[in-house]
Design a protein around this motif. Structure first.
Motif, PDB file in Angstrom:
ATOM      1  N   ILE A 143      69.096  26.999  35.235  1.00 22.49           N
ATOM      2  CA  ILE A 143      67.964  26.235  35.759  1.00 22.49           C
ATOM      3  C   ILE A 143      67.464  25.338  34.633  1.00 22.49           C
ATOM      4  O   ILE A 143      67.184  25.809  33.539  1.00 22.49           O
ATOM      5  CB  ILE A 143      66.816  27.136  36.255  1.00 22.49           C
ATOM      6  CG1 ILE A 143      67.264  27.988  37.439  1.00 22.49           C
ATOM      7  CG2 ILE A 143      65.606  26.289  36.655  1.00 22.49           C
ATOM      8  CD1 ILE A 143      66.215  29.003  37.890  1.00 22.49           C
ATOM      9  N   ARG A 191      70.476  36.567  45.600  1.00 20.05           N
ATOM     10  CA  ARG A 191      69.753  37.742  45.130  1.00 20.05           C
ATOM     11  C   ARG A 191      68.539  37.301  44.327  1.00 20.05           C
ATOM     12  O   ARG A 191      68.584  36.301  43.613  1.00 20.05           O
ATOM     13  CB  ARG A 191      70.655  38.595  44.225  1.00 20.05           C
ATOM     14  CG  ARG A 191      71.904  39.130  44.890  1.00 20.05           C
ATOM     15  CD  ARG A 191      71.600  40.114  45.977  1.00 20.05           C
ATOM     16  NE  ARG A 191      70.926  41.294  45.516  1.00 20.05           N
ATOM     17  CZ  ARG A 191      71.555  42.384  45.074  1.00 20.05           C
ATOM     18  NH1 ARG A 191      72.862  42.420  44.996  1.00 20.05           N
ATOM     19  NH2 ARG A 191      70.853  43.438  44.700  1.00 20.05           N
ATOM     20  N   SER A 241      71.624  35.496  41.576  1.00 17.47           N
ATOM     21  CA  SER A 241      72.603  34.600  42.169  1.00 17.47           C
ATOM     22  C   SER A 241      71.894  33.828  43.269  1.00 17.47           C
ATOM     23  O   SER A 241      70.690  33.985  43.471  1.00 17.47           O
ATOM     24  CB  SER A 241      73.776  35.394  42.750  1.00 17.47           C
ATOM     25  OG  SER A 241      73.314  36.156  43.856  1.00 17.47           O
ATOM     26  N   ALA A 242      72.660  33.032  43.997  1.00 22.32           N
ATOM     27  CA  ALA A 242      72.047  32.243  45.064  1.00 22.32           C
ATOM     28  C   ALA A 242      71.502  33.130  46.169  1.00 22.32           C
ATOM     29  O   ALA A 242      70.665  32.712  46.947  1.00 22.32           O
ATOM     30  CB  ALA A 242      73.065  31.262  45.628  1.00 22.32           C
ATOM     31  N   LEU A 261      61.482  39.854  51.181  1.00 24.38           N
ATOM     32  CA  LEU A 261      62.691  39.078  51.422  1.00 24.38           C
ATOM     33  C   LEU A 261      62.884  38.680  52.867  1.00 24.38           C
ATOM     34  O   LEU A 261      63.386  37.608  53.155  1.00 24.38           O
ATOM     35  CB  LEU A 261      63.919  39.880  50.978  1.00 24.38           C
ATOM     36  CG  LEU A 261      64.150  39.969  49.488  1.00 24.38           C
ATOM     37  CD1 LEU A 261      65.293  40.911  49.184  1.00 24.38           C
ATOM     38  CD2 LEU A 261      64.455  38.594  48.913  1.00 24.38           C
ATOM     39  N   PHE A 274      55.561  28.643  41.779  1.00 23.07           N
ATOM     40  CA  PHE A 274      54.332  29.406  41.897  1.00 23.07           C
ATOM     41  C   PHE A 274      53.202  28.584  42.518  1.00 23.07           C
ATOM     42  O   PHE A 274      53.111  27.366  42.311  1.00 23.07           O
ATOM     43  CB  PHE A 274      53.872  29.898  40.520  1.00 23.07           C
ATOM     44  CG  PHE A 274      54.647  31.081  40.023  1.00 23.07           C
ATOM     45  CD1 PHE A 274      55.722  30.915  39.171  1.00 23.07           C
ATOM     46  CD2 PHE A 274      54.293  32.366  40.409  1.00 23.07           C
ATOM     47  CE1 PHE A 274      56.440  32.004  38.705  1.00 23.07           C
ATOM     48  CE2 PHE A 274      55.005  33.473  39.949  1.00 23.07           C
ATOM     49  CZ  PHE A 274      56.088  33.290  39.092  1.00 23.07           C
ATOM     50  N   GLU A 316      67.853  27.546  47.720  1.00 24.02           N
ATOM     51  CA  GLU A 316      67.641  27.396  46.289  1.00 24.02           C
ATOM     52  C   GLU A 316      68.141  28.633  45.545  1.00 24.02           C
ATOM     53  O   GLU A 316      68.321  29.692  46.132  1.00 24.02           O
ATOM     54  CB  GLU A 316      66.136  27.220  45.988  1.00 24.02           C
ATOM     55  CG  GLU A 316      65.582  25.892  46.447  1.00 24.02           C
ATOM     56  CD  GLU A 316      65.837  24.791  45.445  1.00 24.02           C
ATOM     57  OE1 GLU A 316      66.530  25.022  44.432  1.00 24.02           O
ATOM     58  OE2 GLU A 316      65.320  23.674  45.668  1.00 24.02           O
ATOM     59  N   TYR A 317      68.298  28.497  44.266  1.00 26.53           N
ATOM     60  CA  TYR A 317      68.755  29.592  43.424  1.00 26.53           C
ATOM     61  C   TYR A 317      67.794  30.768  43.525  1.00 26.53           C
ATOM     62  O   TYR A 317      66.596  30.587  43.538  1.00 26.53           O
ATOM     63  CB  TYR A 317      68.855  29.104  41.983  1.00 26.53           C
ATOM     64  CG  TYR A 317      69.657  30.018  41.113  1.00 26.53           C
ATOM     65  CD1 TYR A 317      69.032  30.919  40.283  1.00 26.53           C
ATOM     66  CD2 TYR A 317      71.051  29.988  41.160  1.00 26.53           C
ATOM     67  CE1 TYR A 317      69.777  31.765  39.499  1.00 26.53           C
ATOM     68  CE2 TYR A 317      71.797  30.833  40.372  1.00 26.53           C
ATOM     69  CZ  TYR A 317      71.153  31.727  39.537  1.00 26.53           C
ATOM     70  OH  TYR A 317      71.882  32.574  38.763  1.00 26.53           O
ATOM     71  N   GLY A 318      68.352  31.972  43.601  1.00 25.65           N
ATOM     72  CA  GLY A 318      67.596  33.183  43.905  1.00 25.65           C
ATOM     73  C   GLY A 318      66.332  33.425  43.105  1.00 25.65           C
ATOM     74  O   GLY A 318      65.390  34.008  43.609  1.00 25.65           O
ATOM     75  N   ASN A 319      66.298  33.025  41.857  1.00 21.62           N
ATOM     76  CA  ASN A 319      65.110  33.312  41.073  1.00 21.62           C
ATOM     77  C   ASN A 319      64.405  32.070  40.562  1.00 21.62           C
ATOM     78  O   ASN A 319      63.649  32.134  39.602  1.00 21.62           O
ATOM     79  CB  ASN A 319      65.442  34.234  39.903  1.00 21.62           C
ATOM     80  CG  ASN A 319      64.927  35.636  40.173  1.00 21.62           C
ATOM     81  OD1 ASN A 319      64.878  36.076  41.301  1.00 21.62           O
ATOM     82  ND2 ASN A 319      64.528  36.322  39.124  1.00 21.62           N
ATOM     83  N   LYS A 320      64.637  30.941  41.211  1.00 24.63           N
ATOM     84  CA  LYS A 320      63.936  29.729  40.823  1.00 24.63           C
ATOM     85  C   LYS A 320      62.609  29.728  41.568  1.00 24.63           C
ATOM     86  O   LYS A 320      62.492  29.183  42.654  1.00 24.63           O
ATOM     87  CB  LYS A 320      64.760  28.496  41.173  1.00 24.63           C
ATOM     88  CG  LYS A 320      64.145  27.196  40.704  1.00 24.63           C
ATOM     89  CD  LYS A 320      65.016  26.030  41.107  1.00 24.63           C
ATOM     90  CE  LYS A 320      64.346  24.713  40.802  1.00 24.63           C
ATOM     91  NZ  LYS A 320      65.169  23.571  41.261  1.00 24.63           N
ATOM     92  N   LEU A 321      61.642  30.383  40.972  1.00 25.15           N
ATOM     93  CA  LEU A 321      60.352  30.542  41.626  1.00 25.15           C
ATOM     94  C   LEU A 321      59.470  29.318  41.438  1.00 25.15           C
ATOM     95  O   LEU A 321      59.389  28.768  40.347  1.00 25.15           O
ATOM     96  CB  LEU A 321      59.616  31.758  41.071  1.00 25.15           C
ATOM     97  CG  LEU A 321      60.245  33.122  41.320  1.00 25.15           C
ATOM     98  CD1 LEU A 321      59.393  34.207  40.690  1.00 25.15           C
ATOM     99  CD2 LEU A 321      60.400  33.369  42.807  1.00 25.15           C
ATOM    100  N   TYR A 347      63.210  31.872  51.320  1.00 24.45           N
ATOM    101  CA  TYR A 347      64.134  32.980  51.138  1.00 24.45           C
ATOM    102  C   TYR A 347      63.379  34.208  50.664  1.00 24.45           C
ATOM    103  O   TYR A 347      63.638  35.315  51.134  1.00 24.45           O
ATOM    104  CB  TYR A 347      65.217  32.584  50.127  1.00 24.45           C
ATOM    105  CG  TYR A 347      65.989  33.755  49.587  1.00 24.45           C
ATOM    106  CD1 TYR A 347      65.879  34.133  48.254  1.00 24.45           C
ATOM    107  CD2 TYR A 347      66.829  34.499  50.417  1.00 24.45           C
ATOM    108  CE1 TYR A 347      66.586  35.212  47.764  1.00 24.45           C
ATOM    109  CE2 TYR A 347      67.531  35.586  49.929  1.00 24.45           C
ATOM    110  CZ  TYR A 347      67.401  35.930  48.602  1.00 24.45           C
ATOM    111  OH  TYR A 347      68.091  37.008  48.124  1.00 24.45           O
ATOM    112  N   SER A 348      62.455  34.038  49.751  1.00 27.33           N
ATOM    113  CA  SER A 348      61.723  35.186  49.228  1.00 27.33           C
ATOM    114  C   SER A 348      60.327  34.779  48.781  1.00 27.33           C
ATOM    115  O   SER A 348      60.059  33.606  48.518  1.00 27.33           O
ATOM    116  CB  SER A 348      62.471  35.811  48.047  1.00 27.33           C
ATOM    117  OG  SER A 348      62.396  34.969  46.910  1.00 27.33           O
ATOM    118  N   GLN A 376      55.082  23.054  45.695  1.00 21.72           N
ATOM    119  CA  GLN A 376      54.255  24.190  45.349  1.00 21.72           C
ATOM    120  C   GLN A 376      53.663  24.841  46.599  1.00 21.72           C
ATOM    121  O   GLN A 376      53.106  24.155  47.460  1.00 21.72           O
ATOM    122  CB  GLN A 376      53.137  23.711  44.442  1.00 21.72           C
ATOM    123  CG  GLN A 376      52.230  24.791  43.896  1.00 21.72           C
ATOM    124  CD  GLN A 376      51.118  24.211  43.033  1.00 21.72           C
ATOM    125  OE1 GLN A 376      50.893  23.004  43.001  1.00 21.72           O
ATOM    126  NE2 GLN A 376      50.403  25.068  42.338  1.00 21.72           N
TER     127      GLN A 376
END
Lengths: 116, 112
Positions: free
Chosen positions: A56, A101, A98-99, B49, B102, B95-100, B29-30, B2
């Motif tokens: 990222i 998780r 991942s995309a 989720l 806030f 989007e990528y799983g942990n691209k949060l 997604y989450s 946002q």
């Protein structure tokens, strides 16, 4: 034992200087992050590394350069510091993502950077 | 983009309940929830989720309405220790799983 640690905790410097912030995690995580929290408490992701690979890279001036020597460490180097760089910088880590998780993120204590 | 959190701030007396909302204009997604006390790091509370998912942690619980693209955090019988700023972090679908991303945060103050 501190899970995610950052050094230094406070950093006061003048405009135009170059500085680095270090981050280490002992959680065995594969993914690490840098966030910037401004004076209005807005928390924004800057970078993320997964197993030393940059995954990222948000719209951040190229004066900011992250480096991950191994998966337990993620450093942030800032060149030619500007007044607007003043903020709290948080390092965080999580299990490998991942995309499809997502995992909880563990934040370090933060580094308060003040540019004068 | 946002997510929008509401309210911006809330003051409670010990034992009262509160609800904090988080809405997104994108399909999600989450949704992550974190609490940050003054001068400290954000601390993870929970992840949701699936649409309709609800989770609980002590007297703090949350729900996720996938169709409305929103999540709510419920704090019941609030304690002084609940004071802090609550952030939702969202990941849009695709989007990528942990691209949060806030929200701006909700300041919660619990008074005795």
């Amino acid at each position: 034992d501190t899970a995610v640690s950052q050094t230094p905790k406070y950093l006061v410097t003048q405009m135009g200087n170059d500085k680095s912030i270090k981050c280490e995690q002992n959680l065995g995580h594969d993914t690490m992050y840098w966030y910037k929290q401004d004076s209005k408490k807005f928390l924004k992701i800057m970078f993320s590394y997964n197993n030393k690979e940059l995954i990222i890279n948000e719209t951040v001036p190229n004066r900011f350069s992250p480096k991950s020597p191994d998966k337990a460490h993620l450093n942030l180097h800032i060149n030619s510091l500007e007044l607007g760089d003043s903020a709290v910088y948080f390092c965080a880590s999580s299990q490998e993502v991942s995309a499809s998780r997502t995992y909880e993120q563990y934040f370090g204590p933060g580094t308060r950077l003040t540019v004068t | 983009q946002q997510p929008v959190q509401s309210p911006q701030a809330v003051i409670l007396r010990e034992g009262e309940d509160a609800v904090i909302n988080c809405s997104s204009s994108k399909a999600l997604y989450s949704v992550h929830w974190y609490r940050q006390k003054h001068g400290e790091a954000p601390v993870f509370l929970m992840i949701l989720l699936k649409g309709g998912e609800q989770k609980g942690h002590d007297k703090i619980s949350a729900s996720f309405n996938e169709k409305k693209q929103q999540s709510s955090l419920y704090l019941t019988a609030s304690q002084l220790s609940y004071s802090g700023t609550y952030f939702c972090g969202t990941t849009p679908r695709g989007e990528y799983g942990n691209k949060l991303v806030f929200g701006a945060g909700t300041i919660l103050r619990v008074k005795s």
